[in-house]
Design an enzyme around this catalytic site. Sequence first.
Site, PDB file in Angstrom:
ATOM      1  CG  HIS A 222      -1.867   0.837   1.436  1.00 37.56           C
ATOM      2  ND1 HIS A 222      -1.284   2.175   1.564  1.00 37.56           N
ATOM      3  CD2 HIS A 222      -3.283   0.804   0.977  1.00 37.56           C
ATOM      4  CE1 HIS A 222      -2.729   2.933   1.982  1.00 37.56           C
ATOM      5  NE2 HIS A 222      -3.405   2.427   1.685  1.00 37.56           N
TER       6      HIS A 222
ATOM      7  CG  ASP B  60       1.120  -2.417   6.135  1.00 36.81           C
ATOM      8  OD1 ASP B  60       0.008  -1.996   7.378  1.00 36.81           O
ATOM      9  OD2 ASP B  60       1.355  -1.776   5.457  1.00 36.81           O
TER      10      ASP B  60
ATOM     11  CD  GLN C 206      -6.531  -4.725   3.437  1.00 32.27           C
ATOM     12  OE1 GLN C 206      -7.405  -5.055   4.649  1.00 32.27           O
ATOM     13  NE2 GLN C 206      -6.509  -3.196   3.445  1.00 32.27           N
TER      14      GLN C 206
ATOM     15  CE  LYS D 251      -6.988  -0.123   6.500  1.00 34.67           C
ATOM     16  NZ  LYS D 251      -7.977   0.590   5.215  1.00 34.67           N
TER      17      LYS D 251
ATOM     18  CB  CYS E 185      -3.911   3.945  -1.626  1.00 37.22           C
ATOM     19  SG  CYS E 185      -4.634   4.654  -1.262  1.00 37.22           S
TER      20      CYS E 185
HETATM   21  N1  7TS Z   1      -1.509  -0.453   4.683  1.00 34.13           N
HETATM   22  C1  7TS Z   1      -2.119  -1.131   3.394  1.00 34.13           C
HETATM   23  C2  7TS Z   1      -1.846  -2.424   4.234  1.00 34.13           C
HETATM   24  C3  7TS Z   1      -3.454  -0.422   3.695  1.00 34.13           C
HETATM   25  O1  7TS Z   1      -4.509  -1.784   3.375  1.00 34.13           O
HETATM   26  C4  7TS Z   1      -4.178   0.600   4.276  1.00 34.13           C
HETATM   27  C5  7TS Z   1      -5.735   1.002   4.268  1.00 34.13           C
HETATM   28  C6  7TS Z   1      -3.260   1.142   5.077  1.00 34.13           C
HETATM   29  C7  7TS Z   1      -1.544   0.821   5.585  1.00 34.13           C
HETATM   30  C8  7TS Z   1      -3.535   2.713   5.843  1.00 34.13           C
HETATM   31  O2  7TS Z   1      -4.365   2.259   6.960  1.00 34.13           O
HETATM   32  P1  7TS Z   1      -4.754   3.583   7.079  1.00 34.13           P
HETATM   33  O3  7TS Z   1      -6.311   2.967   8.508  1.00 34.13           O
HETATM   34  O4  7TS Z   1      -3.691   4.353   8.515  1.00 34.13           O
HETATM   35  O5  7TS Z   1      -5.657   4.548   6.529  1.00 34.13           O
HETATM   36  N2  7TS Z   1      -6.091   0.325   3.102  1.00 34.13           N
HETATM   37  C9  7TS Z   1      -6.941   1.359   2.224  1.00 34.13           C
HETATM   38  C10 7TS Z   1      -8.155   0.342   1.095  1.00 34.13           C
HETATM   39  O6  7TS Z   1      -7.318  -0.834   0.933  1.00 34.13           O
HETATM   40  N3  7TS Z   1      -8.974   1.325   1.024  1.00 34.13           N
HETATM   41  O7  7TS Z   1      -8.756   2.368   1.788  1.00 34.13           O
HETATM   42  C11 7TS Z   1      -7.933   2.195   2.948  1.00 34.13           C
END
Ligand code: 7TS
Length: 422
Positions: free
Chosen positions: A138, A215, A218, A241, A379
Site C-alpha cells: 500500500h 504492515d 489488512q 479496520k 492506494c
Molecule cells: N496498509 C495497508 C495494507 C492498507 O490496506 C491500508 C489502508 C493502510 C496501510 C493504511 O491504513 P490507515 O488506516 O492508516 O489509512 N487501506 C485501504 C484500502 O484498501 N482501502 O481504503 C484504505
Amino acid sequence: MKLSARELLAVRAAHAGPGPERWREDFPILNQVVHGQPLVYLDNAATTQKPKSVIDREVRYYENLNANVHRGIHDLSQRATEAYEIAREKVRRFVNAASTSEIVFVRGATEAINLVAQSYGRSRLQAGDEILVTEMEHHSNIVPWQLLCGQTGATLRVAPIDEAGDLRVDVFEKLLTARTKLVAVAHVSNALGTINPLRRLIDLAHAAGAPVLIDGAQAAAHVPVDVQDLDCDFYAVSGHKLYGPTGIGVLYGKATLLDAMPPYQGGGEMISRVTFAETSYNAIPFKFEAGTPNIAGAIGLGAAIDYVSAIGLPTIAAHERALLDDATRRARLFPGLRLIGTARDKAAILSFTLDGVHPHEIGTILDHEGVAIRTGHHCAMPVMDHFGVPATARASFALYNTREDVDALFGALAKVREVFRP
Ligand code: 7TS
C-alpha cells in the site's frame, strides 16, 4: 409476494441463527436500505463497520469518564487513565506482545509506519543503506520510505510479485544484503489479498541483520497475530479496520528498539523533565505519545478487541475463507471476469476486472443494487501497473458477511453484464 427491502431485513433479523447472521445483528449500520435494496457492505478492506458494543463504549466514555489522561490527580482523570491503560493491555494480549511498554497508540497504520521511518529510520540510516519493500505494498508502506530515502540518501529496493500475486521469495532473499537496514512488508495485501509467509521473510531478513516492520493493516481483523512468535521488530495496526473507531491505531515495537529510538513528535506527555537547556524523555510507550491522545478511540478499540476475541479469530478466519472460496469459485465461472490476485494463501479479498467495463462502472451499478464495493487503484498503484490495469473492482469480506451477500454480489454483477454485453 415480493417482500420490500425493509421486510426482508426484518425477516432476516427474526431468523438469525448463531454465527454470521447473529453477528450481523450486532452492527446497527447494516440494517439499512440503500437505493431500495438491503445494504450489502463489501468494502471492509477500506474500513469495517462497528458493533454496537464499540459505539456504546465510546458513548459511555464521554458520558461518564471523559478527562485527560496521565496528568490529573482528580478521580475522573484517574478513571480515564485506567480505562486507557486497560485498552493498551487488551491490545498487548491481542497481538501477544511481551509488555504494554511495546504498545504505542497512534492514529492508524499510516502513522505507525511514518513513526518508524522518521524515528528509527532517520536516526539510523545513511547514504548507501537500503530499505527493502515488496511490489504489493500500500502507498502507506512505500511513500514514508521514499521520504526517508530523500532525507538520508538511502535507496529503496523492491521485491517483485509473480502473476498470482505471490511474493517472489527467491528474489526477496537475493535483495537482502549487508546494505539492507530495514525491511517493510505487508502481512496481507489490500489489493490482492495475498497473505505473506512472514515467518520465512522475517527469518531471512534477520539472518541478513535487518529489522522488519510488518504492515498489519489488512491482517489484524482476519488472521491471528502473535508478534513474539513472528519475531517481527515492528507491527502496524489500524483500529478502524478491526471493527474499532477511526483515528486510532497501534504500533508494536520491540522494547529494546523503541527504547533506543528518538521521539517522533515533541509535546506534552512524552517528556520526563523540560528546561530550556535540556529535555529528558518519558519512558516507552509514552515517549511516542506526545499530546492528548485519542482516549475514546483507544477505549473503543479495546471494546472492538473484546468483541472479536469473544467470537475468536480462527472462527472468523474460517468463515471468511468459506465466503472467499465460494466467491472465487463463482468468479471463475463468470463471463469475462479476470481475477487479480490468486495467491495460494489469501484473506478475505476478491479483486477483479470485467472485460469491456471500467471498474468505476461496475461500482456504480453495484451501488444501485445496494452492494458497496471499492473500485480504483486501492492506494497500490504499483500492483495495478504489475497487472497492466488502471484499477480493479474489489469486494472484501468481514465477519458479518454471509452467503446471501455473495449471492447479492454476483446477482448485481449479472446486471452489469446485461448492461455491458461482451
Ligand atoms: N496498509 C495497508 C495494507 C492498507 O490496506 C491500508 C489502508 C493502510 C496501510 C493504511 O491504513 P490507515 O488506516 O492508516 O489509512 N487501506 C485501504 C484500502 O484498501 N482501502 O481504503 C484504505
